[in-house]
Motif scaffolding. Sequence first.
Motif, PDB file in Angstrom:
ATOM      1  N   TYR A 190       0.834  -1.205   0.000  1.00 21.17           N
ATOM      2  CA  TYR A 190       0.000   0.000   0.000  1.00 21.17           C
ATOM      3  C   TYR A 190       0.870   1.255   0.000  1.00 21.17           C
ATOM      4  CZ  TYR A 190      -3.913  -3.078   0.934  1.00 21.17           C
ATOM      5  OH  TYR A 190      -4.862  -4.057   0.834  1.00 21.17           O
ATOM      6  N   VAL A 191       0.390   2.273  -0.731  1.00 20.69           N
ATOM      7  CA  VAL A 191       1.112   3.541  -0.860  1.00 20.69           C
ATOM      8  C   VAL A 191       0.180   4.655  -0.393  1.00 20.69           C
ATOM      9  CG1 VAL A 191       2.308   5.095  -2.452  1.00 20.69           C
ATOM     10  CG2 VAL A 191       2.345   2.619  -2.869  1.00 20.69           C
ATOM     11  N   SER A 192       0.704   5.571   0.407  1.00 23.00           N
ATOM     12  CA  SER A 192      -0.127   6.667   0.925  1.00 23.00           C
ATOM     13  C   SER A 192      -0.367   7.722  -0.159  1.00 23.00           C
ATOM     14  CB  SER A 192       0.544   7.323   2.137  1.00 23.00           C
ATOM     15  OG  SER A 192       1.673   8.069   1.725  1.00 23.00           O
ATOM     16  N   VAL A 193      -1.474   8.436   0.007  1.00 21.46           N
ATOM     17  CA  VAL A 193      -1.789   9.533  -0.920  1.00 21.46           C
ATOM     18  C   VAL A 193      -0.695  10.583  -0.865  1.00 21.46           C
ATOM     19  CG1 VAL A 193      -3.399  11.423  -1.392  1.00 21.46           C
ATOM     20  CG2 VAL A 193      -4.276   9.170  -0.861  1.00 21.46           C
ATOM     21  N   SER A 194      -0.175  10.842   0.327  1.00 26.86           N
ATOM     22  CA  SER A 194       0.873  11.864   0.443  1.00 26.86           C
ATOM     23  C   SER A 194       2.132  11.459  -0.321  1.00 26.86           C
ATOM     24  CB  SER A 194       1.190  12.170   1.905  1.00 26.86           C
ATOM     25  OG  SER A 194       1.641  11.015   2.569  1.00 26.86           O
ATOM     26  N   ASP A 195       2.474  10.173  -0.303  1.00 25.09           N
ATOM     27  CA  ASP A 195       3.637   9.712  -1.079  1.00 25.09           C
ATOM     28  C   ASP A 195       3.400   9.852  -2.578  1.00 25.09           C
ATOM     29  OD1 ASP A 195       5.030   9.090   1.203  1.00 25.09           O
ATOM     30  OD2 ASP A 195       4.662   6.920   1.083  1.00 25.09           O
ATOM     31  N   ILE A 251     -11.254   0.160  -8.861  1.00 26.01           N
ATOM     32  CA  ILE A 251      -9.953   0.096  -9.528  1.00 26.01           C
ATOM     33  C   ILE A 251      -8.838  -0.038  -8.505  1.00 26.01           C
ATOM     34  CG2 ILE A 251      -8.294   1.386 -10.945  1.00 26.01           C
ATOM     35  CD1 ILE A 251     -10.698   2.443 -12.521  1.00 26.01           C
ATOM     36  N   ILE A 252      -8.995   0.643  -7.382  1.00 26.07           N
ATOM     37  CA  ILE A 252      -7.999   0.549  -6.318  1.00 26.07           C
ATOM     38  C   ILE A 252      -8.694   0.163  -5.023  1.00 26.07           C
ATOM     39  CG2 ILE A 252      -6.391   2.176  -7.383  1.00 26.07           C
ATOM     40  CD1 ILE A 252      -7.372   4.296  -5.492  1.00 26.07           C
ATOM     41  N   GLU A 253      -7.893  -0.267  -4.058  1.00 28.82           N
ATOM     42  CA  GLU A 253      -8.414  -0.608  -2.739  1.00 28.82           C
ATOM     43  C   GLU A 253      -7.555   0.073  -1.688  1.00 28.82           C
ATOM     44  OE1 GLU A 253      -8.340  -4.866  -2.561  1.00 28.82           O
ATOM     45  OE2 GLU A 253      -6.180  -4.958  -2.356  1.00 28.82           O
ATOM     46  N   SER A 254      -8.102   0.138  -0.486  1.00 29.62           N
ATOM     47  CA  SER A 254      -7.376   0.832   0.581  1.00 29.62           C
ATOM     48  C   SER A 254      -7.252  -0.050   1.809  1.00 29.62           C
ATOM     49  CB  SER A 254      -8.113   2.123   0.956  1.00 29.62           C
ATOM     50  OG  SER A 254      -9.371   1.825   1.516  1.00 29.62           O
ATOM     51  N   GLN A 255      -6.317   0.385   2.645  1.00 29.69           N
ATOM     52  CA  GLN A 255      -6.124  -0.250   3.947  1.00 29.69           C
ATOM     53  C   GLN A 255      -5.782   0.856   4.925  1.00 29.69           C
ATOM     54  OE1 GLN A 255      -3.879  -3.988   4.385  1.00 29.69           O
ATOM     55  NE2 GLN A 255      -2.547  -2.847   5.772  1.00 29.69           N
ATOM     56  N   ARG A 256      -6.406   0.807   6.082  1.00 24.54           N
ATOM     57  CA  ARG A 256      -6.127   1.794   7.122  1.00 24.54           C
ATOM     58  C   ARG A 256      -4.943   1.345   7.971  1.00 24.54           C
ATOM     59  NH1 ARG A 256     -10.534   5.361   8.546  1.00 24.54           N
ATOM     60  NH2 ARG A 256     -12.285   4.960   7.169  1.00 24.54           N
ATOM     61  N   GLY A 257      -4.402   2.287   8.702  1.00 26.93           N
ATOM     62  CA  GLY A 257      -3.356   1.950   9.652  1.00 26.93           C
ATOM     63  C   GLY A 257      -1.992   2.440   9.237  1.00 26.93           C
ATOM     64  N   ALA A 258      -1.012   2.088  10.068  1.00 25.00           N
ATOM     65  CA  ALA A 258       0.360   2.562   9.869  1.00 25.00           C
ATOM     66  C   ALA A 258       0.934   2.112   8.519  1.00 25.00           C
ATOM     67  CB  ALA A 258       1.243   2.063  11.004  1.00 25.00           C
ATOM     68  N   LYS A 259       0.606   0.930   8.091  1.00 25.49           N
ATOM     69  CA  LYS A 259       1.107   0.438   6.800  1.00 25.49           C
ATOM     70  C   LYS A 259       0.030   0.514   5.732  1.00 25.49           C
ATOM     71  CE  LYS A 259       4.692  -2.371   8.673  1.00 25.49           C
ATOM     72  NZ  LYS A 259       5.801  -3.098   8.191  1.00 25.49           N
ATOM     73  N   GLY A 260      -0.938   1.388   5.963  1.00 24.14           N
ATOM     74  CA  GLY A 260      -2.071   1.522   5.055  1.00 24.14           C
ATOM     75  C   GLY A 260      -1.777   2.417   3.876  1.00 24.14           C
ATOM     76  N   GLY A 261      -2.795   2.611   3.079  1.00 26.21           N
ATOM     77  CA  GLY A 261      -2.698   3.419   1.885  1.00 26.21           C
ATOM     78  C   GLY A 261      -3.553   2.811   0.792  1.00 26.21           C
ATOM     79  N   TYR A 262      -3.064   2.897  -0.441  1.00 26.10           N
ATOM     80  CA  TYR A 262      -3.820   2.434  -1.592  1.00 26.10           C
ATOM     81  C   TYR A 262      -2.957   1.547  -2.473  1.00 26.10           C
ATOM     82  CZ  TYR A 262      -7.069   5.980  -0.132  1.00 26.10           C
ATOM     83  OH  TYR A 262      -7.937   6.713   0.611  1.00 26.10           O
TER      84      TYR A 262
END
Length: 133
Positions: free
Chosen positions: A25-30, A54-65
Amino acid sequence: MKLSTRGRYGLRAVYYLAENSENGYVSVSDIAKELSLSENYLEQLIRQLKKNDIIESQRGAKGGYKLKYPPEEITVGKVLRVLEGDFTMAECVVDNSICKDYNCKARDVFSMIESAINNTVDSITLKDMLEKN
């Protein structure tokens, strides 16, 4: 005809996720930082891409898209239609009742152009884009 920033930035973001698919997962900020895009604007696009599967997300410290499907299963056409809507050259191609002349040659040309655009964007996958690098 010109793609809006929604289509251009959204496709760049999805491509970035494809490039970094091994990283999880990659954060929006990255993504925003790497592509020099507004984080707030990118969040809007990401939400729309997530809503349209098209994309999926995950919450948390290692979260993102990340991409929901492998790059070979996601076409440029699907991404652009989510962000831009259908590719239509002229309203008369979509709605026959607009054109009073049923033998309109311009309508025939508009229809051919629309078909060519749709066939092209539907034939290019994210994997194809990755392989061109």
